[in-house]
Structures are given as structure tokens and as C-alpha cells.
Design an enzyme around this catalytic site. Structure first.
Site, PDB file in Angstrom:
ATOM      1  N   GLU A  79      -4.179  -3.052   5.234  1.00 30.11           N
ATOM      2  CA  GLU A  79      -3.937  -3.637   6.834  1.00 30.11           C
ATOM      3  C   GLU A  79      -4.692  -3.849   6.842  1.00 30.11           C
ATOM      4  O   GLU A  79      -4.865  -4.849   8.093  1.00 30.11           O
ATOM      5  CB  GLU A  79      -3.447  -2.356   7.028  1.00 30.11           C
ATOM      6  CG  GLU A  79      -2.083  -2.053   6.872  1.00 30.11           C
ATOM      7  CD  GLU A  79      -2.382  -0.339   5.912  1.00 30.11           C
ATOM      8  OE1 GLU A  79      -3.132  -0.359   4.864  1.00 30.11           O
ATOM      9  OE2 GLU A  79      -1.399   0.674   6.116  1.00 30.11           O
ATOM     10  N   LYS A 124      -6.204  10.023  -1.812  1.00 28.12           N
ATOM     11  CA  LYS A 124      -7.176   8.942  -3.215  1.00 28.12           C
ATOM     12  C   LYS A 124      -8.036   9.322  -4.136  1.00 28.12           C
ATOM     13  O   LYS A 124      -8.783  10.122  -4.324  1.00 28.12           O
ATOM     14  CB  LYS A 124      -7.596   7.968  -1.988  1.00 28.12           C
ATOM     15  CG  LYS A 124      -7.917   6.626  -2.458  1.00 28.12           C
ATOM     16  CD  LYS A 124      -8.292   5.730  -1.227  1.00 28.12           C
ATOM     17  CE  LYS A 124      -8.167   4.399  -1.510  1.00 28.12           C
ATOM     18  NZ  LYS A 124      -8.332   3.943  -1.341  1.00 28.12           N
ATOM     19  N   TRP A 141      -3.934   5.256  -4.018  1.00 33.73           N
ATOM     20  CA  TRP A 141      -3.297   6.240  -3.704  1.00 33.73           C
ATOM     21  C   TRP A 141      -2.765   7.553  -4.309  1.00 33.73           C
ATOM     22  O   TRP A 141      -1.726   6.874  -5.519  1.00 33.73           O
ATOM     23  CB  TRP A 141      -2.295   6.321  -3.216  1.00 33.73           C
ATOM     24  CG  TRP A 141      -2.779   5.326  -1.676  1.00 33.73           C
ATOM     25  CD1 TRP A 141      -3.138   3.871  -1.308  1.00 33.73           C
ATOM     26  CD2 TRP A 141      -4.114   5.835  -1.018  1.00 33.73           C
ATOM     27  NE1 TRP A 141      -4.370   3.969  -0.399  1.00 33.73           N
ATOM     28  CE2 TRP A 141      -4.452   4.740   0.311  1.00 33.73           C
ATOM     29  CE3 TRP A 141      -4.102   7.273  -0.133  1.00 33.73           C
ATOM     30  CZ2 TRP A 141      -5.234   5.173   1.029  1.00 33.73           C
ATOM     31  CZ3 TRP A 141      -5.069   7.612   0.171  1.00 33.73           C
ATOM     32  CH2 TRP A 141      -5.967   6.805   1.161  1.00 33.73           C
ATOM     33  N   THR A 172       1.091  -1.368  -0.124  1.00 28.83           N
ATOM     34  CA  THR A 172      -0.022  -0.140   0.460  1.00 28.83           C
ATOM     35  C   THR A 172       0.464   0.878  -0.077  1.00 28.83           C
ATOM     36  O   THR A 172       1.995   0.655   0.357  1.00 28.83           O
ATOM     37  CB  THR A 172      -0.534  -0.049   1.201  1.00 28.83           C
ATOM     38  OG1 THR A 172      -1.318   1.527   1.362  1.00 28.83           O
ATOM     39  CG2 THR A 172      -0.019  -0.387   2.351  1.00 28.83           C
TER      40      THR A 172
END
Ligand code: AMP
Length: 546
Positions: free
Chosen positions: A331, A443, A448, A186
Site C-alpha cells: 500500500e 508472513k 502472506w 495484497t
């Protein structure tokens, strides 16, 4: 005294075995890169995932070795989901929308040994292959006759040739359920991308939870379309939960425009679909422009970014499709909350129900949440107090792959809580509402953009003294980056020159939409840019052309 029940590890292989045995003829439909529709079944996917496992053995891949994918949603990707993880290796799904340098960085960090890619990503593979020394085999997800000649990619083989010659018999091994099963990087935090490393146990518990009636409510009667990519947090777990319940799966491949998605929903009688707001925006625009209606779609999960009220309204009241607004993170495997009404809400007015539906929803059993103030003190669940959101649970990360620091915050009992970087309220009924983001990333369309990268490029320009990148609201992309710039005394640079300076240094969609020149940028006591203050200062700012 111990319980006397059988001690069997929770392993991903059990899902594909179950789907094969109990739902063998349920269909898996994929629109391929080539544009045609491919049909298979859970039975065939199970058999071919065993062929994949045999092929991995032949490559002498060891337990926990990483196999990467750069691939759209499709049946071959699904076979890799099961073949790689069930045989004890780790499936590393890479986001192909990243800049080639970021992709190479991630592949090196993960030490990927094999990389499987859809042919639409051949140019990407050509750009990164010399920078990925750990990858010893490149596999194109295509038939042998589609393999490009003279690609320049060493050891390139077609997937069908690579796995096709192997037996479809394979005994899935049994091992510790805490072994790694898959990973996903991420950029949704600061600094370099971070790897969330899922385990068989975390994936299985998340799978059980995600199918529950107040979560995705999936069943063997559903035809499920994950528009959300399999390269982004395992398509919210749908490749696993669909097997758990024996649902039909429908994959859109790279065809994500409104018309293609709508047509697939209709032709495959999709009852349940999942995606980020941007994708649904395109589909609703297509439907509204052509006066179309759904004939089978009943529910849709919308998440990854805040779902605009107008979208909830359109689905819910114009088209009769129930919107399940969801919040989660890479996550968190990713599901954290999902918005469904409670019994007492059913008699409420449409407006009252809408006020609930706009929130990100209630915590799913398995995920605990709390909001805290700047001192870490718990804040009340009154729907007003807004604080930093922390979570804990068996499908929440405890640390990142090869991570340096313990990312968890300990409470008085020593329990570790993961700080989400989101700021939220929680009401007395447990409904979460995201009000802001404390992390500085932006975002856009569900993906991202690192504000740090955007700032580093700007300050590399000789005329720039200081730069701060923030996200501003955008009707199509949810958020777009702009860069606020302080020029060096006496130096000159125009908006256009600075934006041109970004070309080639980052992915095109990550280039800021605008440059705002300023005399100064607010800085806090520790020397950090005060993004919240800057956002506040630019509250009336409008993106050009909007
Ligand atoms: P990712 O790890 O890419 O899945 O991104 C997770 C982050 O996306 C969260 O921490 C939030 O900042 C944002 N996010 C996800 N879902 C929502 C939602 N429904 N509303 C607002 N923000 C969301």
C-alpha cells in the site's frame, strides 16, 4: 500568483526515454527460465517497450485497460513495465505463488484483458484460464519456437511473435499524471486480496525518493540485482529507479537458490542487491558452507520481514556489505523507512551501531508516520511507547481498487492516515522499530498467508468446532502458521488427518506446520478471537523439528 515553471506531468515514459538517451548501452542481464544468460541494454528495452505499445494498440486496448503478468524478474517483464504503463494502460503484476483460485479471483477483480506469463507458469495458466473470462489473449514470454503445442490455452501466442512484428517507433502519449500506471494485490490485510492501484505521479515521486543517498543510493556506477520479485510491489521500485539513474540491472529469473544468486552477484559484478531475509538466508548458508566471499557487493536492502540481527552481523561485519534494513508495504509503493546511520552515530561503538541497524529505519522524505494508542491519541517518539502505526504521503494508497470502505483514519485537520496494521516504536531520532502486527496475517518467506483462509478450512472439517491460526517464529521462513483447534464434543480428528484435509484447498506452502489441540480459544467482547492473547499463551510453543 502561479509559478512560471513548465507544467509537465510526471509520467513513467520519461524514465525509459531518459535511460535510453543517457544510458543506452548500460546492460540489462537476465537469467532466463531456460537457465541461459540473456544480455540486452536500456536502449533495446526502450525500443522493445515501444513495440509492446504498438502491439497493445493493435489489440485495441483502451486507456487504463489492465495487462497482467505472471512472471519472474527478467527483461521481457521490464519491457512490459514500460510498454504497458507508458502507453496509458495498467500493468497488473500477479503473484504466481498464490493458489490458482486466488489468482483467478484477482484476475477477475482486476478485469485483466491480456495475461503474459513465463513458461514455468504454464500449468498455473492451464488451471486458471477457463475461470478468467475477461482475459482474451494469453501470451507466453518466450520465443516462437518455445511455444508449447497443444497447451489447451486459447489464443496462446509467443511474446516474440506478438510484439516482434511491430514497429519500434511510438510517441508516448501525454496525460494526467494521476492516471493509474500499475497495480498489485495484497493479501496482507484481512478478507479478500485488495488492489493497490499506483499512479504515474505516485510512482515517479517514489522513484525520485528511493534513489536518494540515505535510501537506496543508486547510481550509474551500480550493478543492481533485485532478487525481490517484480510481482511483489514492483520489486521495491527498482525497475524504475534503475532507469532514473542509468544503473546496470541484473535479473535472476526463477533461479533464487543460494548458489545461483551468489554466482550471479559475482559474474555480473553486482554492487547493490535487494531481497527478503529468506533469500539471503539461503545465500549466506551457501557462502558459509563453501567458504566464499563477495568481491563486488557493497550494499543490500533487506526488508519485507524483520531482518534477523545475525544476518545484519554476517553481511556487515563478516562480508563488509552494508545492510539497509527497510520497512514498507504494498500500500506504500512500498518504501516507508530505511535504516542508515546519522553523522553523530559514526563515532559510536559497533554494538551501539548494531542497535540502530536492527531497527527498520528512518522515514523517507515523502512519508509521514505516527504511532497512536487505542483511542487514536498520538504517542511520543521515545523509542519505548509502542502504538499502532499510521502513515500518509503521496505514494500511500487512499483507497483500494473497487474498495468498499474508506480505509483511512482522519485526524483533526481531516487528513487521511493509512493504518498499517503494524505496531511500532519510534525513537527521538525518528528510527522506527516494528514490535508486533495487529493484522492477523502471517508472513512466511516474504509472502502472506491468510489466517482466515487457514481457519475456514479447519472449521470445514466435521470434527472441528473452532480454529484460530497464528504465526510462530521460524528460523528460515521468519514465520510459519500453526492452527489451534477446539474439537466438537465427542468428535475425533488427529493432527495428521487435519493437515491432510488442507491438501488441494490452499497452496502447499500456506498449509499450517502444526495443529495444537486446545480446550478453548480466547474470545474478546466483540466475539473476535484474541490473537494477541493466543500468541501470548503459546509463547513457549516450539514448531516440530526445530
Ligand atoms: P507487503 O505489503 O507484502 O509488502 O507487506 C508489508 C508488511 O510486511 C508490513 O506491514 C509489515 O508487517 C511487514 N514488513 C515489511 N518489512 C518489514 C520489516 N523490515 N520488518 C518487519 N516487518 C516488515
Amino acid at each position: 500568483m502561479q509559478g512560471l515553471m513548465q507544467d509537465q506531468p510526471l509520467l513513467i515514459s520519461s524514465l525509459i526515454e531518459f535511460a535510453e538517451r543517457h544510458h543506452g548501452d548500460a546492460e540489462i542481464v537476465s537469467r532466463r527460465v531456460e537457465g541461459d544468460i540473456h544480455r540486452t541494454t536500456w536502449r533495446d528495452v526502450a525500443a522493445r517497450s515501444r513495440q509492446v505499445a504498438n502491439a497493445l494498440d493493435q489489440e485495441q486496448l483502451l486507456f487504463s485497460d489492465r495487462v497482467a503478468t505472471l512472471a519472474w524478474n527478467g527483461y521481457r517483464h521490464l519491457e512490459l513495465y514500460y510498454g504497458v504503463s507508458s502507453s496509458g494502460r495498467v500493468l497488473h503484476t500477479i503473484n504466481p505463488r498464490l493458489h490458482p483460485d486466488q489468482i483467478a479471483w484477482i484476475a477477475n477483480h482486476a478485469e485483466d484483458q491480456i495475461l503474459c506469463f513465463d513458461l514455468s507458469f504454464l500449468p498455473l495458466v492451464q488451471a486458471v484460464q477457463s475461470k478468467c473470462p475477461t482475459v482474451r489473449k494469453w501470451i507466453a514470454l518466450c520465443d516462437a519456437d518455445k511455444l508449447p503445442a497443444d497447451s489447451g490455452v486459447p489464443n496462446l501466442v509467443s511474446y516474440e511473435t506478438w510484439m516482434g512484428e511491430h514497429s519500434s517507433s511510438y510517441d508516448w502519449p501525454s496525460f494526467d499524471e494521476n492516471s493509474a500506471s500499475s497495480m498489485c494485490y495484497t493479501s496482507g490485510t484481512t478478507g479478500n486480496p485488495k488492489g493497490a492501484l499506483y499512479s504515474h505521479r505516485s510512482t515517479m515521486l517514489h522513484t525520485y525518493a528511493s534513489a536518494m543517498p540515505d535510501v537506496m543510493a543508486m547510481s550509474a556506477r551500480d550493478s543492481v540485482l533485485p532478487v525481490v520479485p517484480m510481482f511483489h510491489v514492483n520489486a521495491w521500485g527498482i525497475p524504475y529507479s534503475a532507469a532514473l539513474v542509468g544503473a546496470k540491472l541484473v535479473f535472476p529469473g526463477p533461479w533464487l537458490d543460494g548458489k545461483s544468486v551468489f554466482e550471479l552477484i559475482e559474474s555480473e559484478k553486482v554492487s547493490f542487491a535487494a531481497g527478503v531475509p529468506t533469500v539471503w538466508q539461503m545465500m549466506l548458508a551457501h557462502m558459509q558452507g563453501n567458504d566464499l566471499k563477495f568481491s563486488t557487493l557493497k550494499r543490500t536492502v533487506i526488508g519485507g520481514s524483520a531482518c534477523p540481527p545475525a544476518m545484519i552481523n554476517a553481511f556487515q561485519y563478516q562480508y563488509g556489505v552494508e545492510v539497509l534494513h527497510a520497512w514498507g508495504m504494498t500500500e506504500m509503493s512500498p518504501l516507508g523507512t530505511l535504516c542508515t546511520l546519522k553523522n553523530k552515530h559514526l563515532t559510536q561503538s559497533q554494538d551501539q551501531q548494531m542497535a540502530i541497524r536492527m531497527k527498520q529505519g528512518r522515514g523517507i522524505f515523502g512519508v509521514e508516520m505516527k504511532i497512536v494508542d487505542a483511542e487514536g491519541k498520538k504517542m511520543p517518539w521515545d523509542g519505548k511507547a509502542s502504538g499502532d502505526l499510521l502513515v500518509t504521503g503521496p505514494w500511500v494508497v487512499k483507497e483500494y481498487f473497487k474498495g468498499e470502505a474508506d480505509p483511512l483514519v482522519r485526524d483533526e485537520q481531516g487528513r487521511g492516515w493509512f493504518p498499517t496494521g503494524d505496531v511500532a516504536t519510534i525513537d527521538a531520532d525518528g528510527y522506527l522499530q516494528i514490535t508486533d502486527r495487529s493484522k492477523d496475517v502471517i508472513k512466511s518467506g516474504g509472502e502472506w498467508i491468510s489466517s482466515i483462509d487457514a481457519e475456514n478450512i479447519a472449521v470445514a472439517h466435521p470434527a472441528v468446532a473452532m480454529a484460530a491460526c497464528i504465526g510462530v517464529a521460524h528460523s528460515k521462513w521468519d514465520e510459519r502458521p500453526i492452527v489451534v483447534v477446539v474439537k466438537k464434543p465427542g468428535a475425533e480428528v488427529s493432527r495428521e488427518e487435519l493437515l491432510a484435509f488442507y491438501e488441494g484447498k490452499t497452496a502447499k506452502w500456506q498449509i499450517p506446520d502444526d495443529v495444537v489441540f486446545a480446550e478453548s480459544i480466547p474470545i474478546g467482547a466483540t466475539g473476535k478471537i484474541l490473537k494477541a492473547r493466543l500468541r501470548e499463551q503459546l509463547r513457549d510453543y516450539k514448531l516440530p523439528g526445530l
